[in-house]
Write a protein that holds these residues in place. Structure first.
Motif, mmCIF file in Angstrom:
data_model
loop_
_atom_site.group_PDB
_atom_site.id
_atom_site.type_symbol
_atom_site.label_atom_id
_atom_site.label_comp_id
_atom_site.label_asym_id
_atom_site.label_seq_id
_atom_site.Cartn_x
_atom_site.Cartn_y
_atom_site.Cartn_z
ATOM 1 N N SER A 103 0.850 -1.363 0.040
ATOM 2 C CA SER A 103 0.052 0.241 -0.097
ATOM 3 C C SER A 103 1.024 1.175 -0.011
ATOM 4 O O SER A 103 0.723 2.279 -0.820
ATOM 5 N N GLU A 112 2.313 1.978 -3.307
ATOM 6 C CA GLU A 112 1.274 2.501 -4.346
ATOM 7 C C GLU A 112 1.518 4.166 -4.235
ATOM 8 O O GLU A 112 1.258 4.579 -5.086
ATOM 9 N N VAL A 159 -2.481 5.796 5.178
ATOM 10 C CA VAL A 159 -2.353 4.463 4.406
ATOM 11 C C VAL A 159 -2.320 3.354 5.136
ATOM 12 O O VAL A 159 -2.965 2.234 5.213
ATOM 13 N N HIS A 198 -5.573 -0.181 6.991
ATOM 14 C CA HIS A 198 -5.384 -1.577 7.375
ATOM 15 C C HIS A 198 -5.629 -2.101 8.750
ATOM 16 O O HIS A 198 -5.352 -2.989 9.294
ATOM 17 N N GLY A 238 -2.273 -7.448 -1.033
ATOM 18 C CA GLY A 238 -3.263 -6.829 -1.759
ATOM 19 C C GLY A 238 -3.988 -7.720 -2.645
ATOM 20 O O GLY A 238 -4.267 -8.933 -2.218
#
Length: 524
Positions: A87, A90, A127, A131, A327
């Motif tokens: 993540s 990205e 980010v 999670h 992911g």
């Protein structure tokens, strides 16, 4: 103002967080991760009720009956950390994993893109929070300072690393395991006993005095304490001819098959590195599917990577990708694997342990060849076919050694630092046996151990094999009754030990159990 800045993202108590995620526990459930029967990491809720690192398992459970206890598992930590790394990648592609729970990346481009260092740090926290994981960020000029700043949640001013480090306790030099060697704990302990309590006090020492008084690791630690320029995260790969690429035929879609290929590629990579007289401290693993999807991750270690460590990192990365933990799962099998060393050092930086260069008459290369041969045997006969000894806890000589499969974590079956009353005193026998013998008295009658813990008669000789040996000296017996409280299958039962000296000057350690004698060890 320096433009070379490093941003670190740290997830506190990550092994405990990964264990909680693996067991699908609620966030308020206290968790402790243990190794060798001692707590190495615990969650904040566990600390709130008195659980601490280094505490024995039984004591931690006594303080917190609801404590969820799990065994340390680096593979589990890496698998659950991989989705977080994916993540972050990205958002900012140039991510390096120092260890599961801590990642670093260049802060300059991120600051320019998001409009400032604080904004970039807050973006990465968001980010990670997506999670359901808590995190802290830190920004500094140097990598070591960045890791410390992340643990304290600080953004250090440009060129202010030395000032920030100066106020920290000397133990901070050993706080981040991914950036230190095994000798660092001894160095910190020595500095404390010398009266050096802070990192700043250590930094004030002369580099010449540090180099003359201490070892190589102290010089590295002193440079870090002084915030001298060192390595930084980088998204560009330096040119190198040591690149290993493998085209999978057939393509790989299972974790076990990927792990098998990864181990072979790791061996091939390290053979190429040895031929080039270099070692790798930073490695990028690329995986490409038949449909063109890619997974790339850069791994960094404080010491040069070994073949086992390289294979582990390949397995962790592919496990997280193929199982969907990082992911989305790939849409097709893996067609190509490529290993690219990002940072190479002279092969002299590779330090072998006791089973390496410490072998009399041998050197590091000889030990490495032996290790590779053992790995091949392990690959042919299975993981349990090759075992290495680990110092363990116990009363008998055989119990004080745990045999662990080559490449596994060196965890003893019992804590060797425990008191172990009744343990056979040092020095330990050089040879461990389990051979039946007969102990006789002067009238050639068998000698036994009575219920009161004494000899039934004075020993005079020992029949060992096909020969009878006259005793020159004996000591004992020392009776013991182990695990009498356990289940029948766990009870060791009453037994005794004695030491004898044969007429040819050999000394034996004898064990009496179930009305028979055996040679437990031979002193040399």
């Amino acid at each position: 103002m320096s433009t070379r800045r490093t941003l670190g993202v740290w997830c506190p108590d990550w092994p405990a967080a990964a264990a909680a995620a693996d067991a699908d526990l609620s966030p308020d459930r206290p968790v402790a991760v243990i190794s060798a029967n001692r707590v190495i990491t615990c969650s904040a809720t566990a600390r709130a009720v008195g659980v601490r690192r280094g505490m024995k398992k039984r004591e931690s459970q006594a303080r917190c009956p609801d404590l969820h206890v799990v065994i340390a598992d680096p593979g589990r930590d890496a698998r659950f950390f991989e989705p977080l790394v994916a993540s972050v990648a990205e958002v900012i592609p140039t991510v390096e994993v120092l260890r599961p729970g801590l990642m670093v990346l260049p802060a300059d481009g991120a600051a320019r893109y998001f409009g400032g260092e604080e904004v970039a740090a807050e973006k990465l926290i968001d980010v990670i929070a997506a999670h359901g994981v808590e995190s802290q960020t830190g920004i500094a000029d140097e990598l070591f300072t960045c890791a410390a700043a992340a643990r304290h949640g600080r953004i250090v001013a440009p060129r202010g690393d030395a000032e920030f480090l100066a106020a920290l306790p000397i133990g901070e030099l050993n706080a981040e395991p991914s950036l230190v060697t095994d000798d660092r704990e001894q160095l910190v302990d020595l500095l404390w006993r010398l009266g050096i309590r802070t990192v700043g006090a250590f930094a004030q020492l002369s580099p010449t005095d540090v180099a003359n008084r201490f070892g190589t690791d102290a010089v590295i630690a002193h440079r870090a304490a002084r915030a001298e320029p060192g390595r930084r995260p980088s998204g560009r790969l330096p040119s190198t001819d040591v690149v290993i690429e493998h085209r999978c035929d057939p393509p790989i879609d299972r974790v076990d098959a990927a792990a098998f290929v990864g181990r072979r590629l790791a061996d091939e990579l390290h053979r190429a590195l040895m031929s080039a007289a270099v070692a790798c401290t930073r490695l990028t693993v690329h995986a490409t599917t038949t449909g063109g999807q890619q997974s790339s991750r850069t791994w960094r270690c404080a010491e040069p990577l070994t073949p086992e460590a390289t294979a582990d990192r390949i397995r962790w990365q592919l496990d997280g990708w193929l199982t969907g933990r990082a992911g989305e799962r790939p849409d097709s099998p893996i067609a190509t694997l490529r290993l690219e060393p990002v940072e190479l050092v002279d092969s002299g930086a590779l330090q072998f342990g006791f089973r390496g260069a410490g072998i009399p008459g041998g050197d590091g290369e000889v030990a490495e060849r032996a290790r590779r041969a053992l790995v091949r045997v392990q690959g042919l006969l299975g993981g349990d076919a090759v075992r290495v000894p680990v110092a363990s806890g116990g009363r008998g000589v055989a119990e004080r050694v745990t045999l662990v499969p080559l490449g596994d974590e060196l965890v003893p079956a019992a804590d060797p630092s425990a008191p172990w009353p009744g343990r056979v005193p040092d020095p330990a026998p050089a040879v461990v046996l389990d051979t039946p013998v007969t102990v006789l008295d002067d009238e050639e009658e068998p000698v036994q151990v009575t219920s009161r813990g004494g000899f039934s008669a004075e020993p005079a000789s020992v029949t060992w094999g096909s020969r009878r040996w006259v005793l020159r000296w004996w000591a004992g017996p020392w009776p013991a009754d182990e695990r009498w409280w356990g289940a029948p299958e766990e009870r060791v039962g009453a037994h005794a030990r004695a030491q004898v000296l044969l007429e040819d000057s050999r000394a034996l350690l004898l064990r009496y159990s179930h009305q028979r004698w055996t040679v437990e060890g031979v002193y040399e």
